[in-house]
Motif scaffolding. Structure first.
Motif, PDB file in Angstrom:
ATOM      1  N   ILE A  74      41.403  26.634  41.476  1.00 26.86           N
ATOM      2  CA  ILE A  74      41.223  25.344  40.806  1.00 26.86           C
ATOM      3  C   ILE A  74      41.132  24.256  41.867  1.00 26.86           C
ATOM      4  O   ILE A  74      41.855  24.293  42.870  1.00 26.86           O
ATOM      5  CB  ILE A  74      42.442  25.048  39.890  1.00 26.86           C
TER       6      ILE A  74
ATOM      7  N   ALA B 278      41.568  25.385  32.788  1.00 21.02           N
ATOM      8  CA  ALA B 278      41.503  25.645  34.237  1.00 21.02           C
ATOM      9  C   ALA B 278      42.491  26.742  34.625  1.00 21.02           C
ATOM     10  O   ALA B 278      42.140  27.675  35.352  1.00 21.02           O
ATOM     11  CB  ALA B 278      41.795  24.363  35.010  1.00 21.02           C
TER      12      ALA B 278
ATOM     13  N   SER C 221      40.402  30.307  35.856  1.00 17.44           N
ATOM     14  CA  SER C 221      39.936  30.209  37.244  1.00 17.44           C
ATOM     15  C   SER C 221      40.477  31.266  38.181  1.00 17.44           C
ATOM     16  O   SER C 221      41.608  31.722  38.030  1.00 17.44           O
ATOM     17  CB  SER C 221      40.396  28.887  37.853  1.00 17.44           C
TER      18      SER C 221
END
Ligand code: ADP
Length: 368
Positions: free
Chosen positions: A205, A198, A202
């Motif tokens: 998140i 993540a 990203s």
């Protein structure tokens, strides 16, 4: 590309289980969003509602400004990649990639062009005639991504696509998926329980907690430097943040004979007087006392239990009073096991949370 909007979206399964609570979010065109959280926190359920594979129990979900609650999956312009690659074992890579288009009755020469183009993006050109059994896990996952990619959709949904791969392949595929996203630009929602995935992939998140509660939505930077509650503070970062609990008396907490004055790190220390709070700092945010060079912060004394050399750093497992903490130090300055180790925590790396509400106590500090 597509813009998505969730307004108070809830999911209650027919058995009465409330899997997602009041999900609110606006996702911009082309954003890469990770839904992250422990198993069972409602990530897949959210993804499946976006895909139209699960009904939305209440609330509204819009795709490009159009209410999509009742829209069929086919009309949503999505492609999905799952954890299991589910390739057809008796079809070659070429046939696997083109299968969806063949079903849709697309002309063979158009399919040929698209398969070759997709294979090129994914580095699969030399494997087109191979069967899945003759590919590595990473290559299979690339074919699965290619199958979704070839359809030129607006929204890409991925559910733990890397969890069947070994650690090395995961790192490679992570950057490949990022690059594909950069070149294709489709809005992407990616589900993972792995915070490193993540953090590295990203734009933003969404951290979820069991019961389907969103804890915080933000950029990786925001989540790391400004975790809004104890859950996020403990979830993001590896090893996790250190938490030292105590009752505020005279603006200070005492732990194991040491006092921590909270005034320099919170906006209004009187607002927490008499309350139980959690004093927190990251293992990697500490410095050696002799390195602190006049910076303002805490000097904390700990007893070293165990050290673990990782190569680039050493993990130090220590105690402050009866609280266990983990510190990351330069391996050239590893303290001896059983010794007293004094370290420095700059004020801007210290956080205070209300132990009851679990929310961050307001601070005026600039955190980098
Ligand atoms: P995650 O993807 O975060 O692991 P899920 O979205 O798959 O979590 O599941 C969230 C919760 O909803 C879990 O507790 C799961 O057991 C429950 N759940 C999932 N599907 C169903 C269903 N069809 N009926 C009832 N409960 C379900």
């Amino acid at each position: 590309m597509a813009q998505l909007l969730f307004k108070d979206v809830n999911k209650v399964y027919p058995n009465g289980y409330h899997a997602v609570h009041d999900f609110n979010m606006e996702i911009k065109d082309g954003e890469f969003i990770c839904l992250v959280g422990d198993s069972g926190c409602g990530k897949s359920t959210t993804l499946r509602m976006i895909a139209g594979l699960e009904d939305i129990t209440s609330g509204e979900f819009y795709i490009d400004g159009v209410l999509a609650n009742q829209m069929s999956s086919r009309d949503r312009g999505i492609a999905m990649v799952f954890q299991s690659y589910a390739l057809y074992p008796h079809l070659t890579v070429y046939e696997n990639l083109g299968f969806g288009l063949t079903l849709e009755g697309v002309d063979a020469d158009v399919i040929d062009e698209k398969v070759k183009q997709t294979a090129k993006i994914l580095g699969l050109t030399e494997y087109l005639e191979r069967f899945p059994r003759n590919l590595s896990g990473g290559q299979c996952q690339r074919v699965a991504v290619g199958r979704a990619l070839i359809r030129k959709v607006k929204i890409f949904l991925m559910d733990e696509p890397l969890s069947n791969l070994d650690a090395k392949q995961r790192v490679t595929m992570r950057s490949e998926i990022k690059q594909i996203h950069r070149s294709v630009g489709a809005t992407t929602i990616y589900v993972t329980h792995d915070q490193t995935e993540a953090m590295t992939m990203s734009d933003r998140i969404v951290v979820m907690k069991s019961g389907g509660y969103v804890q915080q939505i933000g950029t990786p930077y925001e989540l790391y430097f400004h975790p809004r509650n104890l859950f996020v503070a403990g979830f993001i970062g590896e090893p996790p943040m250190n938490f030292i609990k105590g009752k505020v008396e005279g603006g200070k907490i005492s732990v194991g004979g040491q006092q921590f004055d909270l005034k320099p790190v919170v906006k209004d220390v009187s607002s927490i007087e008499g309350k139980e709070v959690v004093f927190a700092f990251r293992p990697e945010a500490i410095k050696l006392v002799e390195e602190s060079k006049g910076a303002k912060g805490y000097v904390i004394s700990s007893n070293v239990e165990l050290t673990e050399l990782l190569g680039d750093t050493t993990n130090v497992y220590a105690n402050v009073g009866d609280v266990n903490i983990i510190l990351k130090v330069n391996p050239h300055h590893t303290p001896a096991m059983g010794s007293e180790f004094k370290f420095f925590v700059p004020y801007e790396a210290a956080y205070v949370y209300d132990a009851e509400t679990e929310l961050a106590v307001e601070s005026d500090l600039k955190r980098h």
